[in-house]
Design an enzyme around this catalytic site. Structure first.
Site, short mmCIF file in Angstrom:
data_model
loop_
_atom_site.label_atom_id
_atom_site.label_comp_id
_atom_site.label_asym_id
_atom_site.label_seq_id
_atom_site.Cartn_x
_atom_site.Cartn_y
_atom_site.Cartn_z
N ASP A 129 53.39 34.77 39.83
CA ASP A 129 52.74 34.35 38.59
C ASP A 129 52.02 33.02 38.79
O ASP A 129 52.65 31.98 39.02
CB ASP A 129 53.80 34.23 37.48
CG ASP A 129 53.16 34.02 36.11
OD1 ASP A 129 52.08 33.40 36.03
OD2 ASP A 129 53.75 34.47 35.12
N ASP A 152 43.23 40.52 32.73
CA ASP A 152 43.65 41.64 31.88
C ASP A 152 43.24 41.33 30.43
O ASP A 152 43.63 40.28 29.90
CB ASP A 152 45.16 41.83 31.96
CG ASP A 152 45.61 42.12 33.39
OD1 ASP A 152 45.48 43.27 33.82
OD2 ASP A 152 46.05 41.18 34.09
N ASP A 188 34.43 41.57 30.99
CA ASP A 188 33.54 42.62 30.48
C ASP A 188 34.00 43.09 29.11
O ASP A 188 33.59 44.14 28.63
CB ASP A 188 33.50 43.81 31.45
CG ASP A 188 34.83 44.53 31.53
OD1 ASP A 188 35.88 43.87 31.30
OD2 ASP A 188 34.85 45.75 31.79
N THR A 221 32.76 41.91 40.93
CA THR A 221 34.13 42.23 41.35
C THR A 221 34.38 43.73 41.20
O THR A 221 33.64 44.44 40.51
CB THR A 221 35.19 41.46 40.53
OG1 THR A 221 35.37 42.13 39.28
CG2 THR A 221 34.82 40.01 40.30
N LYS A 222 35.47 44.16 41.81
CA LYS A 222 35.84 45.58 41.73
C LYS A 222 36.06 46.01 40.28
O LYS A 222 35.57 47.03 39.82
CB LYS A 222 37.13 45.77 42.54
CG LYS A 222 37.54 47.20 42.73
CD LYS A 222 38.79 47.25 43.58
CE LYS A 222 39.41 48.63 43.56
NZ LYS A 222 39.07 49.44 44.68
N PHE A 223 36.78 45.19 39.55
CA PHE A 223 37.09 45.51 38.17
C PHE A 223 35.83 45.47 37.31
O PHE A 223 35.62 46.32 36.43
CB PHE A 223 38.14 44.53 37.65
CG PHE A 223 38.81 44.99 36.41
CD1 PHE A 223 39.89 45.86 36.47
CD2 PHE A 223 38.37 44.59 35.16
CE1 PHE A 223 40.50 46.32 35.32
CE2 PHE A 223 38.97 45.03 34.01
CZ PHE A 223 40.05 45.89 34.08
C1 LIG Z 1 41.98 43.30 35.57
S1 LIG Z 1 42.52 42.71 37.13
C2 LIG Z 1 41.06 41.95 37.83
C3 LIG Z 1 41.19 41.72 39.30
C4 LIG Z 1 39.97 41.05 39.98
N1 LIG Z 1 39.81 39.68 39.55
C5 LIG Z 1 38.71 41.85 39.74
O1 LIG Z 1 37.87 41.38 38.96
O2 LIG Z 1 38.56 42.95 40.31
C6 LIG Z 1 43.48 41.29 36.66
C7 LIG Z 1 44.45 40.89 37.74
O3 LIG Z 1 45.04 39.66 37.41
C8 LIG Z 1 46.40 39.69 37.82
N2 LIG Z 1 47.09 38.66 37.01
C9 LIG Z 1 47.11 38.56 35.66
N3 LIG Z 1 47.82 37.49 35.28
C10 LIG Z 1 48.26 36.89 36.42
C11 LIG Z 1 49.06 35.75 36.69
N4 LIG Z 1 49.55 35.00 35.70
N5 LIG Z 1 49.33 35.45 37.97
C12 LIG Z 1 48.85 36.21 38.98
N6 LIG Z 1 48.08 37.31 38.80
C13 LIG Z 1 47.80 37.65 37.53
C14 LIG Z 1 46.85 41.11 37.58
O4 LIG Z 1 47.96 41.46 38.37
C15 LIG Z 1 45.59 41.89 37.95
O5 LIG Z 1 45.60 42.27 39.31
#
Ligand SMILES: C[S@@+](CC[C@H](N)C(=O)[O-])C[C@H]1O[C@@H](n2cnc3c(N)ncnc32)[C@H](O)[C@@H]1O
Length: 243
Positions: A129, A152, A188, A221-223
């Site tokens: 985290d 997220d 997005d 980014t991928k997402f």
């Molecule tokens: C929707 S994905 C986007 C990933 C990447 N940034 C992209 O744009 O492709 C959000 C990511 O943030 C991570 N995440 C969310 N809150 C987090 C936190 N407090 N610490 C570490 N990772 C976190 C989640 O596990 C997830 O893999």
């Protein structure tokens, strides 16, 4: 070697701490990703939550010089996902060091594979985290930039309290930036973009761009690509710490 564990994801945050900002999902590691972890984790990675295998520290705080082996401006990426963006940005920006913090272990393993393939020396990974690490172990006034790309969105109103971009978290991120350092967010999800715009504008120590198009230095980014394929508009917000 003990591989980092995803177990922490299923443990609720302690009562006095904010809720987790990520989904508690568990995914198996492919053979390639297990290999990447076995080879690269011992030198390039650390667990936020594993007190038996601590990060290099000085006075209890993360020591970036020991971690990277040099003195350089430090960029922290929160939620690096599969790490493609981190790898591309770090490859184009070798004068700065990149610490990618991600709660999803397969993403960490994938990024380690990219670091190896591209021969990057300015990337390290932290599993866990990011908010915990920033609170406990990142020195105030120390970071050159914080990147939060496509966090997220937690679209349901009752889940908005889990969003990473909210006033208390932004105050924490801002406090870890040096004066003049930047907080760069992108999403997005239009309603979340508006929240990002408003929260960053309201922070008394930040000067914010408002909603802007993706700057050239941030790769798609991928997402983000998934969102673009669905026709979602993408917005960036870039804020500079002023005090
Ligand atoms: C929707 S994905 C986007 C990933 C990447 N940034 C992209 O744009 O492709 C959000 C990511 O943030 C991570 N995440 C969310 N809150 C987090 C936190 N407090 N610490 C570490 N990772 C976190 C989640 O596990 C997830 O893999």
């Amino acid at each position: 070697m003990t591989l980092p564990s995803d177990a922490f994801r299923h443990v609720a945050s302690r009562p006095h701490e904010p809720l987790r900002t990520f989904h508690p999902r568990r995914s198996p590691l492919s053979r390639d990703r297990q290999d990447a972890l076995a080879q690269l984790w011992p030198t390039l990675g650390f667990s936020v939550h594993d007190e038996a295998a601590p990060y290099p520290s000085s006075d209890g705080l993360l020591d970036p010089v020991a971690l990277f082996g040099r003195v350089a401006p430090l960029v922290v990426e929160i939620g690096s996902g599969m790490g493609e963006t981190t790898a591309v940005m770090a490859a184009a920006d070798t004068g700065r060091d990149y610490l990618a913090i991600e709660a999803h272990l397969p993403g960490i393993a994938h990024l380690l594979g990219l670091v190896d393939t591209l021969g990057l020396t300015n990337v390290r990974v932290a599993h866990g985290d990011a908010l915990d690490l920033l609170r406990r172990a990142i020195a105030p006034d120390s970071l050159d930039a914080v990147h939060v790309y496509f966090p997220d969105p937690w679209p349901k109103a009752r889940h908005h309290k889990r969003r990473i971009i909210q006033p208390a978290h932004v105050e924490l991120l801002r406090s870890r930036l040096r004066i003049g350092g930047t907080l760069h967010c992108a999403t997005d999800w239009l309603e979340y973009a508006e929240q990002m715009r408003d929260v960053l504008a309201a922070d008394p120590g930040l000067s914010s761009s408002g909603l802007v198009p993706r700057p050239d230095h941030r790769p798609v980014t991928k997402f983000e690509q998934r969102g673009l394929d669905l026709g979602h508009p993408v917005h960036d917000v870039i804020a500079r710490r002023t005090r």
